[in-house]
Motif scaffolding. Structure first.
Motif, mmCIF file in Angstrom:
data_model
loop_
_atom_site.group_PDB
_atom_site.id
_atom_site.type_symbol
_atom_site.label_atom_id
_atom_site.label_comp_id
_atom_site.label_asym_id
_atom_site.label_seq_id
_atom_site.Cartn_x
_atom_site.Cartn_y
_atom_site.Cartn_z
ATOM 1 N N GLY A 72 0.703 -1.164 -0.048
ATOM 2 C CA GLY A 72 -0.092 0.100 -0.011
ATOM 3 C C GLY A 72 0.852 1.261 0.004
ATOM 4 O O GLY A 72 0.317 2.275 -0.252
ATOM 5 N N LEU A 73 2.032 1.328 0.266
ATOM 6 C CA LEU A 73 3.035 2.461 0.161
ATOM 7 C C LEU A 73 3.734 2.376 -0.991
ATOM 8 O O LEU A 73 4.434 1.301 -1.506
ATOM 9 C CB LEU A 73 4.049 2.604 1.576
ATOM 10 C CG LEU A 73 3.367 2.286 2.823
ATOM 11 C CD1 LEU A 73 4.448 2.586 3.901
ATOM 12 C CD2 LEU A 73 2.061 3.224 3.054
ATOM 13 N N ASP A 91 7.160 8.144 2.811
ATOM 14 C CA ASP A 91 8.414 8.464 3.759
ATOM 15 C C ASP A 91 8.831 7.283 4.440
ATOM 16 O O ASP A 91 9.631 7.056 5.097
ATOM 17 C CB ASP A 91 8.664 9.955 4.312
ATOM 18 C CG ASP A 91 7.443 10.081 5.513
ATOM 19 O OD1 ASP A 91 6.795 9.088 5.779
ATOM 20 O OD2 ASP A 91 7.658 11.173 6.065
ATOM 21 N N GLN A 92 7.623 6.505 4.661
ATOM 22 C CA GLN A 92 7.936 5.174 5.475
ATOM 23 C C GLN A 92 7.901 3.727 4.683
ATOM 24 O O GLN A 92 8.276 2.849 5.058
ATOM 25 C CB GLN A 92 6.870 4.830 6.542
ATOM 26 C CG GLN A 92 6.721 6.062 7.464
ATOM 27 C CD GLN A 92 8.294 6.123 8.223
ATOM 28 O OE1 GLN A 92 8.932 5.256 8.435
ATOM 29 N NE2 GLN A 92 8.417 7.297 8.685
ATOM 30 N N MET A 119 15.802 3.340 1.531
ATOM 31 C CA MET A 119 17.003 2.743 0.804
ATOM 32 C C MET A 119 17.576 3.851 0.259
ATOM 33 O O MET A 119 19.046 4.200 0.221
ATOM 34 C CB MET A 119 16.718 1.590 -0.060
ATOM 35 C CG MET A 119 16.322 0.523 0.845
ATOM 36 S SD MET A 119 17.716 -0.285 2.005
ATOM 37 C CE MET A 119 19.215 -0.319 0.980
ATOM 38 N N ASP A 120 16.624 4.641 -0.377
ATOM 39 C CA ASP A 120 17.114 5.897 -1.362
ATOM 40 C C ASP A 120 17.985 6.840 -0.603
ATOM 41 O O ASP A 120 18.857 7.385 -0.736
ATOM 42 C CB ASP A 120 16.227 6.544 -2.108
ATOM 43 C CG ASP A 120 15.633 5.735 -3.335
ATOM 44 O OD1 ASP A 120 16.489 4.728 -3.530
ATOM 45 O OD2 ASP A 120 14.562 6.066 -3.898
ATOM 46 N N LYS A 163 5.345 0.897 14.780
ATOM 47 C CA LYS A 163 4.636 2.119 14.816
ATOM 48 C C LYS A 163 5.116 3.702 15.431
ATOM 49 O O LYS A 163 4.851 4.812 14.980
ATOM 50 C CB LYS A 163 3.183 2.213 15.759
ATOM 51 C CG LYS A 163 3.619 1.934 17.173
ATOM 52 C CD LYS A 163 2.480 2.067 18.125
ATOM 53 C CE LYS A 163 2.914 2.254 19.602
ATOM 54 N NZ LYS A 163 2.453 1.398 20.529
ATOM 55 N N ARG A 164 6.389 3.341 15.667
ATOM 56 C CA ARG A 164 7.292 4.791 16.285
ATOM 57 C C ARG A 164 7.536 5.292 14.871
ATOM 58 O O ARG A 164 7.679 6.659 15.022
ATOM 59 C CB ARG A 164 8.408 4.204 16.847
ATOM 60 C CG ARG A 164 9.538 3.326 16.229
ATOM 61 C CD ARG A 164 10.470 2.895 17.024
ATOM 62 N NE ARG A 164 11.700 2.455 16.389
ATOM 63 C CZ ARG A 164 11.722 1.150 15.947
ATOM 64 N NH1 ARG A 164 10.923 0.337 16.174
ATOM 65 N NH2 ARG A 164 12.889 0.426 15.312
ATOM 66 N N PHE A 165 7.537 5.028 13.867
ATOM 67 C CA PHE A 165 7.836 5.594 12.642
ATOM 68 C C PHE A 165 6.730 5.997 11.771
ATOM 69 O O PHE A 165 6.705 6.940 10.843
ATOM 70 C CB PHE A 165 8.412 4.626 11.502
ATOM 71 C CG PHE A 165 9.767 3.981 12.146
ATOM 72 C CD1 PHE A 165 10.919 4.837 12.366
ATOM 73 C CD2 PHE A 165 9.780 2.591 12.285
ATOM 74 C CE1 PHE A 165 12.094 4.009 12.822
ATOM 75 C CE2 PHE A 165 10.864 2.037 12.740
ATOM 76 C CZ PHE A 165 12.035 2.617 12.869
ATOM 77 N N PHE A 166 5.413 5.929 12.539
ATOM 78 C CA PHE A 166 4.097 6.504 11.820
ATOM 79 C C PHE A 166 3.502 7.268 12.951
ATOM 80 O O PHE A 166 3.746 7.344 14.003
ATOM 81 C CB PHE A 166 3.127 5.276 11.406
ATOM 82 C CG PHE A 166 3.880 4.287 10.506
ATOM 83 C CD1 PHE A 166 3.503 4.527 9.148
ATOM 84 C CD2 PHE A 166 4.708 3.251 10.825
ATOM 85 C CE1 PHE A 166 3.833 3.861 7.828
ATOM 86 C CE2 PHE A 166 5.109 2.537 9.732
ATOM 87 C CZ PHE A 166 4.771 2.775 8.382
#
Ligand code: GLP
Length: 237
Positions: free
Chosen positions: A70-71, A76-77, A83-84, A162-165
């Motif tokens: 879905g992303l 950005d997640q 990787m980029d 979830k810490r990244f969202f």
């Protein structure tokens, strides 16, 4: 299996040296990429070595382990974005030869295995490890014979990530991942683990039985694995 225990900085440098040696011997090597916080020190070291002229990726290619369903790569997640931003944009690799499974078109995930095989197979696969023993997104119970496939993420994995969202609701429920068999087909494998939260699973992975309940335990059966751990991740061994 080779096990190396040192500080986080030192293991990043030692793992980077494996890439230097491989790319000297085989400049067009195929690298297996991983995401997560664990490889960040290694990636920073590879960027530094590349800028210093000590390693070149210009003839190399890469296949990443996994992606959220879905992303797309602009999210950005997404793991393509990761990787980029953390590696590919800072080294001399040809971006058209870097692959991350598509999280948008998941109609034929095992086509990824065919692409890997057609390219000659992964020479050096990098892995982190989930708190529950997952490698890539192969959650406990994944058959050892699995190829690239779509998985439903466990609550514990969604919770850990979830810490990244902004909130848990935004964490995707599914991912596409190389299978356990895909990973095991790599000629050499590096697994890295950093921090005290990984200590219990490192003990299970290295000293427990080989079982689908602990996906990373399968690495005990691979002929060329190097496990790099910092002192905290190794404290229960
Ligand atoms: C994610 C990735 C794994 C990674 C794991 C651990 O779920 N799919 O490839 O190994 O997280 O992440 P971290 O290195 O941040 O602990």
């Amino acid at each position: 299996m080779k096990i190396i225990i040192d500080s986080a900085g030192k293991i990043a440098a030692l793992a980077a040296q494996q890439y230097v040696d491989l790319l000297k011997r085989k400049p067009n090597a195929i690298l297996g990429g991983a995401t997560g916080s664990t490889p960040l020190g290694l990636y920073a070291e590879l960027v530094r070595l590349n800028k210093a002229g000590e390693i070149s990726f210009k003839d190399a290619s890469s296949f990443n382990l996994d992606e959220y369903v879905g992303l797309d790569g602009t999210h950005d997640q997404s793991y393509r974005y990761f990787m980029d931003h953390n590696l590919f944009d800072h080294i001399d690799i040809d971006k058209s030869r870097t692959r991350v499974p598509s999280g948008i078109d998941v109609s034929d995930p095992s086509a990824y295995d065919k692409e890997i095989a057609a390219a000659g197979g992964v020479d050096l696969q990098l892995l982190g490890i989930g708190n529950n023993g997952h490698i890539g997104f192969n959650e406990p119970g994944t058959p050892f014979g699995s190829l690239t496939h779509v998985v439903e993420l466990t609550e514990s994995t969604r919770d850990a990530n979830k810490r990244f969202f902004k909130s848990i609701d935004e964490v995707p429920t599914h991912a596409v991942t190389m299978g356990v068999k895909t990973v095991m087909q790599a000629r050499s494998i590096i697994l890295m683990a950093i921090g005290p939260a990984k200590a219990p699973i490192m003990k299970e992975m290295l000293q427990g039985p080989v079982t689908e309940k602990v996906p990373a335990s399968v690495l005990q059966l691979h002929p060329d694995v190097t496990v790099y751990m910092d002192f905290e991740a190794a404290k229960l061994l």
